[in-house]
Scaffold this motif. Sequence first.
Motif, PDB file in Angstrom:
ATOM      1  N   GLY A  85      29.140  -6.434   3.769  1.00  0.00           N
ATOM      2  CA  GLY A  85      28.915  -5.402   2.282  1.00  0.00           C
ATOM      3  C   GLY A  85      28.174  -5.862   2.036  1.00  0.00           C
ATOM      4  O   GLY A  85      28.756  -5.057   0.573  1.00  0.00           O
ATOM      5  N   GLU A 123      24.003   3.580  -3.721  1.00  0.00           N
ATOM      6  CA  GLU A 123      24.850   4.023  -5.102  1.00  0.00           C
ATOM      7  C   GLU A 123      24.727   5.804  -5.138  1.00  0.00           C
ATOM      8  O   GLU A 123      25.308   6.496  -5.607  1.00  0.00           O
ATOM      9  CB  GLU A 123      24.429   3.496  -6.679  1.00  0.00           C
ATOM     10  N   LEU A 126      27.520   7.071  -2.267  1.00  0.00           N
ATOM     11  CA  LEU A 126      28.865   7.032  -1.963  1.00  0.00           C
ATOM     12  C   LEU A 126      29.191   7.893  -4.033  1.00  0.00           C
ATOM     13  O   LEU A 126      29.697   8.595  -3.544  1.00  0.00           O
ATOM     14  CB  LEU A 126      29.061   6.015  -3.171  1.00  0.00           C
ATOM     15  N   ASP A 132      34.819   6.813  -1.116  1.00  0.00           N
ATOM     16  CA  ASP A 132      35.880   5.424  -1.257  1.00  0.00           C
ATOM     17  C   ASP A 132      35.712   4.722  -0.210  1.00  0.00           C
ATOM     18  O   ASP A 132      35.944   3.897   1.300  1.00  0.00           O
ATOM     19  CB  ASP A 132      37.186   5.966  -1.079  1.00  0.00           C
ATOM     20  N   VAL A 133      35.230   3.225  -0.680  1.00  0.00           N
ATOM     21  CA  VAL A 133      34.625   2.237  -0.050  1.00  0.00           C
ATOM     22  C   VAL A 133      34.670   1.043  -0.662  1.00  0.00           C
ATOM     23  O   VAL A 133      34.657  -0.473  -0.268  1.00  0.00           O
ATOM     24  CB  VAL A 133      32.820   2.583   0.070  1.00  0.00           C
ATOM     25  N   ASP A 134      36.330   1.216  -0.762  1.00  0.00           N
ATOM     26  CA  ASP A 134      36.496  -0.426  -1.425  1.00  0.00           C
ATOM     27  C   ASP A 134      35.971  -0.989  -2.580  1.00  0.00           C
ATOM     28  O   ASP A 134      35.560  -1.863  -2.854  1.00  0.00           O
ATOM     29  CB  ASP A 134      37.231  -1.418  -0.690  1.00  0.00           C
ATOM     30  N   ARG A 135      35.092  -0.523  -3.229  1.00  0.00           N
ATOM     31  CA  ARG A 135      33.699  -1.141  -4.598  1.00  0.00           C
ATOM     32  C   ARG A 135      33.993  -1.636  -5.912  1.00  0.00           C
ATOM     33  O   ARG A 135      35.129  -1.954  -5.974  1.00  0.00           O
ATOM     34  CB  ARG A 135      33.198  -0.146  -5.072  1.00  0.00           C
ATOM     35  N   ILE A 198      31.039  -3.383  -1.072  1.00  0.00           N
ATOM     36  CA  ILE A 198      31.798  -1.959  -0.427  1.00  0.00           C
ATOM     37  C   ILE A 198      32.761  -2.587   0.659  1.00  0.00           C
ATOM     38  O   ILE A 198      31.617  -3.979   1.292  1.00  0.00           O
ATOM     39  CB  ILE A 198      30.769  -1.416   0.013  1.00  0.00           C
ATOM     40  N   ASN A 199      32.832  -1.423   1.540  1.00  0.00           N
ATOM     41  CA  ASN A 199      33.719  -2.066   3.000  1.00  0.00           C
ATOM     42  C   ASN A 199      32.587  -1.076   3.935  1.00  0.00           C
ATOM     43  O   ASN A 199      32.640   0.421   3.807  1.00  0.00           O
ATOM     44  CB  ASN A 199      34.949  -1.587   2.840  1.00  0.00           C
ATOM     45  N   PHE A 203      32.014   2.869   4.638  1.00  0.00           N
ATOM     46  CA  PHE A 203      31.177   3.661   4.266  1.00  0.00           C
ATOM     47  C   PHE A 203      30.591   3.961   5.623  1.00  0.00           C
ATOM     48  O   PHE A 203      29.542   5.443   5.626  1.00  0.00           O
ATOM     49  CB  PHE A 203      29.856   2.127   4.003  1.00  0.00           C
TER      50      PHE A 203
END
Length: 446
Positions: A85, A123, A126, A132-135, A198-199, A203
């Motif tokens: 990630g 970026e 997103l 929402d990818v736990d950035r 990210i996750n 993604f």
Amino acid sequence: MKHIYEPLAYQDYPIETSYWRQTVDMAAATADIETLEADTSCDFAILGAGYTGLFAALRLAEAGVDVVVVDANPPGWGASGRNGGLACVGGSKVSDDHIERCYGSADARLYFDAERGAVDLVEATLEQFSLDVDRHSKGYSYVAHRPKAIADLKDYGEQYGRRYGLPHEFLNQRAMIEQGMKSPDFCAAVHLPIGFAINPMKFVLGITAIARQRGVRLLHNSPIRQIRTGNGYELVGDRAVIKARKLIVATNGYSSDDLPKALGSRYLPVQSNILVSRPLSKDEIAEQGWWSEQMVVDTRNLLHYFRLLPDRRMLLGVRGSVAVTRETIEKTRQKARRDFDRMFPAWRHVETPHFWSGLICMTRRLVPFAGPLPGMEGAYAALAYHGNGVSMGPYCGTLVADLALGQSRLPHPAFMQRPMRPFELGPWRRWSLPPAFAWYGFKDRA
């Protein structure tokens, strides 16, 4: 299909305990995706439903093209749903000086712009689709694993500054500790401003949903057994055929030597492995002194990459395995655990229930490929990001879609479009890895 690893590499066993798969509802995300059951036709067929194939499909759909993406497994089953990630600059395994010397300063400049543009593309995606990818992580950190690596670390920071026109921050060991990066394994760091973490599964599944909303037809669990040429391309599955005017191959480390034959001996999959701990308590984090949320890569040749996840689990990635069997997977898990204990000794008691592995991809020239396939009119491929596919996969997928459309909207150096050189050992090229890894391991310890 002619794969060069053991059959287990292409089965589910290596990802049975993947942490990423537990953070999403895989069944819901893929519930209504069809399989290839009836003959179909399209303008473009894309082989591979990872970052590369999906971003190529998005670009083509944006241009109003009829696209079918087909994969032998669910979306994100390969490297796109297994990686660490890290969305950061990179994509080759050679130095800036080597790129400039071999390909000229103009093409080198295009490549550096492409590396930066790859992160910007992720970026922008997103933000555009509110994924929402736990950035987390502000850029990334490069850490020295021994004192004599500090000079190289500083050189890398200077090189980075010249390449992107951005400042870097050097930290000695004391400053690292003050910033929550305490480990007996590392003695210095540089903070580099481009990138984030990210996750990766969130993604790839997010992009899958967007592609389908844009009209891309997706077929999963549908292995292609043969590619026939003639009036365009025919992708032959177990029960049906996809007929397409043009073709994009986006299978990266899970490619085969005969599908299509133009890739034969021209890519080298390399195994990467990830260990993830249970959530750490506040007291455990304080005891170790590692609370930084930076994504980190160390200076070893057989590098480690690691980061504290938003839910306070520690993720550690390791290289070095050269076979995919149950025995070698277990040996690599044990090695990763030993590295974890050495790097974070206060967490020796902490359980690490998640371990999985997958294949990254290299070329003989150690640079990515995104261009036409020789001898196959209207066919293109993008692959070989040398462990940096989170950013380069989407970018190179977009590049080959533009090529197929006769467009040029992003920096695309000519050397990335040159036909790939075959590896000297051809179908036995994987056996160059044990002596190479032994040498790299010796250098890391010397």
